[in-house]
Each structure stands twice: as C-alpha cells, then as structure tokens.
Design a protein around this motif. Structure first.
Motif, mmCIF file in Angstrom:
data_model
loop_
_atom_site.group_PDB
_atom_site.id
_atom_site.type_symbol
_atom_site.label_atom_id
_atom_site.label_comp_id
_atom_site.label_asym_id
_atom_site.label_seq_id
_atom_site.Cartn_x
_atom_site.Cartn_y
_atom_site.Cartn_z
ATOM 1 N N SER A 112 0.842 -1.190 0.000
ATOM 2 C CA SER A 112 0.000 0.000 0.000
ATOM 3 C C SER A 112 0.884 1.249 0.000
ATOM 4 C CB SER A 112 -0.887 -0.020 1.248
ATOM 5 O OG SER A 112 -1.144 1.281 1.703
ATOM 6 N N ILE A 113 0.625 2.180 -0.927
ATOM 7 C CA ILE A 113 1.456 3.393 -0.993
ATOM 8 C C ILE A 113 1.347 4.182 0.309
ATOM 9 C CG2 ILE A 113 2.011 5.487 -2.298
ATOM 10 C CD1 ILE A 113 0.827 4.353 -4.704
ATOM 11 N N VAL A 114 0.140 4.177 0.891
ATOM 12 C CA VAL A 114 -0.031 4.901 2.155
ATOM 13 C C VAL A 114 0.908 4.322 3.212
ATOM 14 C CG1 VAL A 114 -1.634 5.313 4.049
ATOM 15 C CG2 VAL A 114 -2.403 5.594 1.696
ATOM 16 N N ALA A 115 0.930 2.996 3.314
ATOM 17 C CA ALA A 115 1.757 2.359 4.343
ATOM 18 C C ALA A 115 3.241 2.638 4.106
ATOM 19 C CB ALA A 115 1.488 0.851 4.374
ATOM 20 N N VAL A 116 3.711 2.473 2.869
ATOM 21 C CA VAL A 116 5.142 2.701 2.652
ATOM 22 C C VAL A 116 5.485 4.185 2.749
ATOM 23 C CG1 VAL A 116 5.609 0.598 1.356
ATOM 24 C CG2 VAL A 116 4.931 2.647 0.127
ATOM 25 N N SER A 117 4.528 5.050 2.476
ATOM 26 C CA SER A 117 4.785 6.486 2.649
ATOM 27 C C SER A 117 5.061 6.807 4.109
ATOM 28 C CB SER A 117 3.594 7.315 2.153
ATOM 29 O OG SER A 117 3.447 7.190 0.767
ATOM 30 N N VAL A 118 4.301 6.156 4.988
ATOM 31 C CA VAL A 118 4.530 6.349 6.419
ATOM 32 C C VAL A 118 5.950 5.907 6.780
ATOM 33 C CG1 VAL A 118 3.926 5.403 8.681
ATOM 34 C CG2 VAL A 118 2.136 6.212 7.150
ATOM 35 N N VAL A 119 6.347 4.746 6.247
ATOM 36 C CA VAL A 119 7.682 4.213 6.543
ATOM 37 C C VAL A 119 8.771 5.149 6.008
ATOM 38 C CG1 VAL A 119 9.255 2.284 6.176
ATOM 39 C CG2 VAL A 119 6.826 1.847 6.524
ATOM 40 N N LEU A 124 13.044 9.314 6.408
ATOM 41 C CA LEU A 124 13.556 10.588 5.896
ATOM 42 C C LEU A 124 13.467 11.738 6.898
ATOM 43 C CD1 LEU A 124 11.964 10.318 2.354
ATOM 44 C CD2 LEU A 124 14.421 10.404 2.809
ATOM 45 N N GLN A 125 12.987 11.436 8.108
ATOM 46 C CA GLN A 125 12.937 12.492 9.128
ATOM 47 C C GLN A 125 14.291 13.187 9.258
ATOM 48 O OE1 GLN A 125 10.775 11.690 13.096
ATOM 49 N NE2 GLN A 125 11.574 9.738 12.398
ATOM 50 N N ASP A 126 14.246 14.404 9.815
ATOM 51 C CA ASP A 126 15.496 15.151 9.959
ATOM 52 C C ASP A 126 16.537 14.330 10.727
ATOM 53 O OD1 ASP A 126 17.220 17.186 9.634
ATOM 54 O OD2 ASP A 126 16.439 18.427 11.262
ATOM 55 N N ASP A 127 16.097 13.637 11.796
ATOM 56 C CA ASP A 127 17.043 12.803 12.544
ATOM 57 C C ASP A 127 16.738 11.319 12.332
ATOM 58 O OD1 ASP A 127 14.666 12.818 13.815
ATOM 59 O OD2 ASP A 127 15.400 13.538 15.747
ATOM 60 N N LEU B 54 15.669 -2.722 3.003
ATOM 61 C CA LEU B 54 15.901 -1.857 4.159
ATOM 62 C C LEU B 54 14.612 -1.203 4.699
ATOM 63 C CD1 LEU B 54 18.301 -0.980 5.911
ATOM 64 C CD2 LEU B 54 18.362 1.135 4.584
ATOM 65 N N PRO B 55 13.809 -0.573 3.839
ATOM 66 C CA PRO B 55 12.586 0.053 4.381
ATOM 67 C C PRO B 55 11.686 -0.944 5.115
ATOM 68 C CG PRO B 55 12.980 0.835 2.158
ATOM 69 C CD PRO B 55 13.967 -0.277 2.399
ATOM 70 N N PHE B 56 11.600 -2.175 4.583
ATOM 71 C CA PHE B 56 10.768 -3.176 5.257
ATOM 72 C C PHE B 56 11.350 -3.526 6.626
ATOM 73 C CE2 PHE B 56 9.642 -4.360 0.764
ATOM 74 C CZ PHE B 56 8.328 -3.973 0.854
ATOM 75 N N ALA B 57 12.685 -3.740 6.646
ATOM 76 C CA ALA B 57 13.335 -4.094 7.905
ATOM 77 C C ALA B 57 13.150 -2.980 8.930
ATOM 78 C CB ALA B 57 14.827 -4.347 7.663
ATOM 79 N N TRP B 58 13.373 -1.750 8.481
ATOM 80 C CA TRP B 58 13.264 -0.603 9.392
ATOM 81 C C TRP B 58 11.840 -0.451 9.909
ATOM 82 C CZ3 TRP B 58 16.797 1.150 12.154
ATOM 83 C CH2 TRP B 58 16.793 2.443 12.669
ATOM 84 N N GLY B 275 0.929 0.054 12.216
ATOM 85 C CA GLY B 275 -0.183 0.097 11.261
ATOM 86 C C GLY B 275 0.269 -0.315 9.871
ATOM 87 N N ALA B 276 1.445 0.217 9.470
ATOM 88 C CA ALA B 276 1.979 -0.136 8.146
ATOM 89 C C ALA B 276 2.239 -1.637 8.056
ATOM 90 C CB ALA B 276 3.250 0.663 7.868
ATOM 91 N N VAL B 277 2.819 -2.196 9.123
ATOM 92 C CA VAL B 277 3.070 -3.646 9.149
ATOM 93 C C VAL B 277 1.756 -4.413 8.982
ATOM 94 C CG1 VAL B 277 3.788 -5.582 10.610
ATOM 95 C CG2 VAL B 277 5.157 -3.491 10.549
ATOM 96 N N LEU B 278 0.722 -3.950 9.705
ATOM 97 C CA LEU B 278 -0.563 -4.651 9.655
ATOM 98 C C LEU B 278 -1.207 -4.586 8.274
ATOM 99 C CD1 LEU B 278 -1.999 -3.585 13.139
ATOM 100 C CD2 LEU B 278 -1.285 -5.883 12.435
ATOM 101 N N ILE B 279 -0.969 -3.502 7.538
ATOM 102 C CA ILE B 279 -1.543 -3.396 6.192
ATOM 103 C C ILE B 279 -0.746 -4.219 5.194
ATOM 104 C CG2 ILE B 279 -1.991 -1.841 4.249
ATOM 105 C CD1 ILE B 279 -2.577 0.355 6.171
ATOM 106 N N ILE B 280 0.590 -4.126 5.318
ATOM 107 C CA ILE B 280 1.462 -4.716 4.309
ATOM 108 C C ILE B 280 1.573 -6.238 4.455
ATOM 109 C CG2 ILE B 280 3.878 -4.837 3.550
ATOM 110 C CD1 ILE B 280 4.052 -1.843 3.924
#
Lengths: 284, 304
Positions: A112-119, A124-127, B54-58, B275-280
């Motif tokens: 889901s694009i929404v879910a990966v956008s959150v990730v 990409l946060q400043d820290d 990496l994004p999935f692991a993180w 939430g992202a984990v639960l959707i994906i």
C-alpha cells in the motif's frame, strides 16, 4: 439477446459508475457546481470556460502541473534504467537465488502506498535513518521532506523504489522473447557482450521499453498518496501534484473547479493511453 | 500476449517463464560471460536487494520499539526491549478490527464481482456475435486507463444523491467490474476452440450452461490473475475510499492509517509503523505464496 444478457451486469455498472461520471465530470467543469448544490441542483450555473481560465491563471495549478511533470520526467528514466539493469542481471544469473531476488525487487509493488509512505517519512525524518547514516560519514543531511529542494526528489526516490519491480518483470519477459540464436550468431561473429547488449538486446527490447514507459508514466501522472501522507503537498507547494490539487479543490467544495483540474490531468493521461493502445495493438 | 495458459511451471520459473528458454539462456550466458561476469552481477543484485529490503526491515524493527526508544538519537538498530504495545493499541484503542473487516469485505466482494461479471461480458465479447459488440469493446478499451481522479467528483455527488455516501455500496459498486478485467477474460476466452462450444450447442446446451460448465472451468489461470490483481488494487486503494468513507466505522485500512498519520498521531511512529506492518503483511504473505500469479499478471497484462 443472450449476448446482451451476459453483458448486462457489466454494462450497468460501467454506465452508472464510469461513463456517467466521466461525462458529467466534463459537464461539471463548465459550471460553478459547489458542495451546497448537491441539495439544490437548480442553482448551478453554466460558466463556460471560466473554471479553465481560473485554473490556468492560478499559479498553484501551474505549479502543480510542473511538479507532476518533474515527477514524471525525472522519475521515469531512473525507474527504467534501474529496472533494465536488474532485468539484465536477473536474466543472466539463473540459479537458486534468482527467484529470491525477483521476489525481493518486486515486493514493494504489492504494498500500500499509504503504508510505505509512512515508513519512508520515518526514514527521511530530519534525525531519521538516512541522516543518521550520513552523519557517520560526516555529512549533515537536509531535512528531506521539509526542504523545498529535497522534498520532491525524496518522493521520486520512493516512487522509484516502489515501481521498479513492475518494469523489471515486464523487461524480463521482453528479454526472454529475444531469440537466443541471434545472440549466439552475433557471439560467433565475435561481438563482445557490451556490443551485443547495445546492438541486439536494447534495439529488440525497444517496444517493451516504450510500453513500460507509458505504463509507468500513467501511474506517475496520478501521484497523490505520497504527497498526501509525506508532505501534504508542501513545503511551499514543492510537492503539490495535479491530483493533490484536484483533491484539495474538491475538499473546499469547489466541484466545478476540481472537475476542470481533473479533466486537464485526464486529458494528458488519455493522450498517453492512446499511445499505449497503439503499442499494445502492434504487439499482438 | 497470453502466456497465462502454461499452467504448471516447474520450480525454476516463479515468474511463469517457460523453463526451457531460461535454462538455455543461463547456459548461453555462462558461455559468453554476458555483462561483465557473474561476480559483478551478483554483487549488484545483492547490494540492490539489501537497499530494497531496508525500508521493510526498518518498518518491522521500528514497530516493536517503545515510543521512548524510537526518539533516541542516534537511532538504535535492534530494539533494546521488544514491545507489542504499538500493535495492541491498534486493537484496543483504535478500531483495527473494523478497518480490517471493511478492507476485507470490500476487497472480497470486489474480487467476486469482477470474476463473475467480467467473465460474463468477456464470454459475450469473445464468443458471440451481437449488435453493438464493436462499440462495447471499444468502450472497454477506451476506458482501460481512466483513473479515479477523473471521475471521483461527480461520483461523489451521485453517491451522495443516491444516499449511498458512507456505505459499503459506495466503496464497492464503482469497482465491481473493471475494463481491465473484461479485457483479460476476453483475451483468454478468444483462445478457447469454437469446436468445443459448437459440440455443446449441437447437444442443445444453453449458452448459460456452456458458460458455466465448459468455459468457466477452463478459465482458471486468467481468473487467478484477475482475482489477485483486483484484490491487490482494492486492498491498496486510497483516493476513492478517502472520499467515500466519512466516518470511522467505514474507514478502510489505508484511509485509517493516512488519517492517523496526518492527525494527532502524526509523530507517534511506533503506532504508525505497526499500522503499516498490519496493512502490508497480509498482502506480502499472499504475494510470497502466490507470486507466480502476481508476476504473471503484470507480465501478461502489462498493468498493475
């Protein structure tokens, strides 16, 4: 008669939920239809091309078009180059790990694009992860999503990550349709691997690449979720996409204007779809 | 176009790739050292795969961290103490069950609708002659790529007028059949030999009977592709559910997550990542088990 019976459910749904909205969207773009008019449709006025005039004199809409354009024009070549690289690499290593790699590179496509956008917002946060990694090598990374220069490239990077798998699979299918004997004949004649890639593989892959470019561009032109979740179109409209602009005007209840904006976007997509239709036909 | 009908791909070819060619190609590449050697190829693939994962692991690691640990700088890689609080919050304080049910109900009904209705019209288009057939197929092809963004404004007005706003009807009906599905089914059914149907017709079988007893049992591969593509796009669909669902009890998972991620929980990353984990996860599991159909779907239709 029987045939139309079979077609009936589709025709009904298609007419009511596709054809009618598509035509009325066009119609609405010439009116001042607003949220309040849902209750009292008689106060809707025909305003001719006013909405389109408003659009093309609104610097924010022009900005949205240019942001969408950059997203497409920068995103497509990167996605294609990466997908091609992976496809060629995967096409060459047939072994135990090949299916595994394919699954890994394709995995983002199904998310889901929404879910990966959150990730990605978190990364990409400043820290966040990226800047922490950069600081180890002494680079002070920008606040990616809050920086007018870096926000759009960040969204493009995520789109590349999410969509490369689609093109990779299409390219692998294309590569496998190239007859082996041509390659072998060229090798007999002493053509090196680089030469064969340039003179045989790439030219023969051209139709597939064109098709892939069109497919991805239709998706990229509609980019919305990324901007909605990661930046809300900001900072300073630097990630304001055409679809986001449309949604925003809809949210303000300016349905006529939103329809006009959506039609401009749709017209662009339609032109590209026609190209795609031609390509599909010539491939059959 | 339709490689869908090679129904039994051996272990070697997860992408529905005809195994013979790929093995031959493997040998050819070994002989000619295509690209700049196997080692480099593997290196590129391995590094790429790490970046891709990496994004999935993180995401997964972050979802198990406490809010305190998530704020620690520099970030910890492995969670110091694993917590499931982020997940339990979704179930106890937020209405995960409702969002999940909504997503699932919408997706399942959409899939079933597409399978039945697209097959029916696909059969008519592939195997029958009737007035207006060319126009019907023309309309299907012309609207193959119409995006939601082009129709959602009047669609919302219409749904509101019909009193369907904020109902399952609003979420499901617009996607109950799709031109892509019709195209997919028609293309496959064109390949079914007419003699098969003629024989049944001579025996006096009705078209409906032929469709149910002869045509549909042959349509396993395209139905699997259609079902999976439809489930995927429904599960991940966003713009229309965002517009159509107006109260919590109608939110689908992506809508709920997007609104939490832009609302008061915008910086509660543990919760958002969970939430992202639960959707994906459900869709990723489905993908790993049914990858052949996923990848085949893309390779044959060229569409997501």
């Amino acid at each position: 008669m029987v045939a139309w019976g079979f077609a009936l459910p589709f025709v009904l749904v298609f007419t009511v939920f596709m054809l009618v909205p598509l035509l009325s969207s066009f119609g609405m773009s010439f009116t001042d239809f607003a949220a309040r008019d849902i209750r009292s449709p008689f106060s809707v006025n025909f305003v001719g091309l006013d909405q389109y005039t408003t659009l093309f004199t609104d610097p924010r809409f022009l900005k949205a078009l240019s942001v969408t354009g950059i997203f497409v024009v920068v995103g497509i070549p990167i996605t294609m180059a990466l997908a091609l690289l992976l496809a060629i690499a995967l096409n060459n290593v047939i072994g135990r790990f090949s299916p595994l790699f394919r699954v890994i590179f394709y995995a983002p496509v199904v998310t889901s694009i929404v879910a990966v956008s959150v990730v990605w917002r978190y990364i990409l946060q400043d820290d966040g992860l990226i800047n922490s990694a950069l600081s180890i090598v002494g680079i002070d990374g920008p606040n990616w999503l809050n920086d007018t220069t870096w926000a759009l490239p960040s969204l493009i990077a995520m789109a590349v990550w999410r969509n490369t798998g689609t093109l990779m699979v299409i390219f692998i299918a294309g590569l496998q349709s190239i007859p082996t004997d041509v390659q072998e004949a060229a090798a007999m004649d002493g053509a090196g691997s680089w030469r064969r890639l340039r003179s045989i593989t790439l030219p023969m892959l051209r139709p597939t690449m064109l098709l892939g470019a069109v497919l991805i561009s239709v998706g990229y032109l509609q980019f919305f979720e990324e901007a909605f979740v990661m930046t809300q179109g900001g900072p300073l409209d630097s990630t304001l996409s055409a679809a986001y602009y449309t949604y925003e005007k809809f949210g303000f209840g300016q349905y006529g204007l939103a329809s006009a904006a959506s039609y401009v976007l749709f017209a662009i997509i339609a032109v590209i779809s026609v190209v795609q239709f031609r390509l599909l036909r010539s491939q059959d | 176009m339709t490689t869908t009908d090679n129904a039994v791909p051996p272990v070697l070819s997860p992408g529905g790739v005809p195994p013979r060619t790929s093995r031959a190609r493997g040998r050819a590449s070994k002989r000619h050292r295509f690209l700049t050697g196997k080692g480099l190829t593997y290196a590129v693939l391995a590094i790429g795969a790490l970046v891709w994962l990496l994004p999935f692991a993180w995401m997964v690691l972050g979802s198990f961290k406490t809010q305190r640990e998530i704020l620690v700088r520099p970030p910890t890689w492995w969670p110091k103490e694993f917590t499931a609080d982020n997940f339990s919050t979704w179930f106890t304080q937020l209405d995960f069950g409702t969002f999940f049910t909504n997503s699932l109900v919408v997706a399942v009904i959409t899939v079933l609708g597409n399978m039945v209705f697209c097959s029916m019209v696909g059969y008519a288009l592939a195997k029958m002659e009737f007035a207006g057939k060319r126009y019907l197929f023309g309309a299907v092809m012309a609207t193959l790529m119409v995006p939601t963004v082009a129709t959602f404004v009047p669609l919302f007005v219409m749904v509101s007028k019909l009193g369907l706003a904020n109902t399952y009807g609003a979420l499901i009906l617009p996607f109950l059949t799709q031109p892509l599905g019709v195209f997919l089914m028609r293309q496959f059914m064109m390949g079914i030999p007419d003699s098969l149907l003629e024989a049944a017709r001579l025996d006096g079988a009705s078209e409906l009977r032929i469709f149910v007893r002869i045509v549909m049992p042959l349509c396993g591969p395209p139905l699997a592709t259609l079902g999976i593509l439809t489930f995927l796009s429904s599960w991940n669909n966003f713009l229309w559910p965002l517009v159509a669902a107006q109260s919590q009890d109608m939110y689908t998972l992506p809508v709920a997550l997007s609104l939490y991620s832009t609302g008061q929980n915008a910086t509660n990353y543990g919760l958002l990542l969970a939430g992202a984990v639960l959707i994906i996860t459900p869709i990723l599991l489905l993908f790993v088990f049914l990858q052949r159909y996923f990848i085949q779907g893309v390779a044959t239709t060229g569409l997501k």
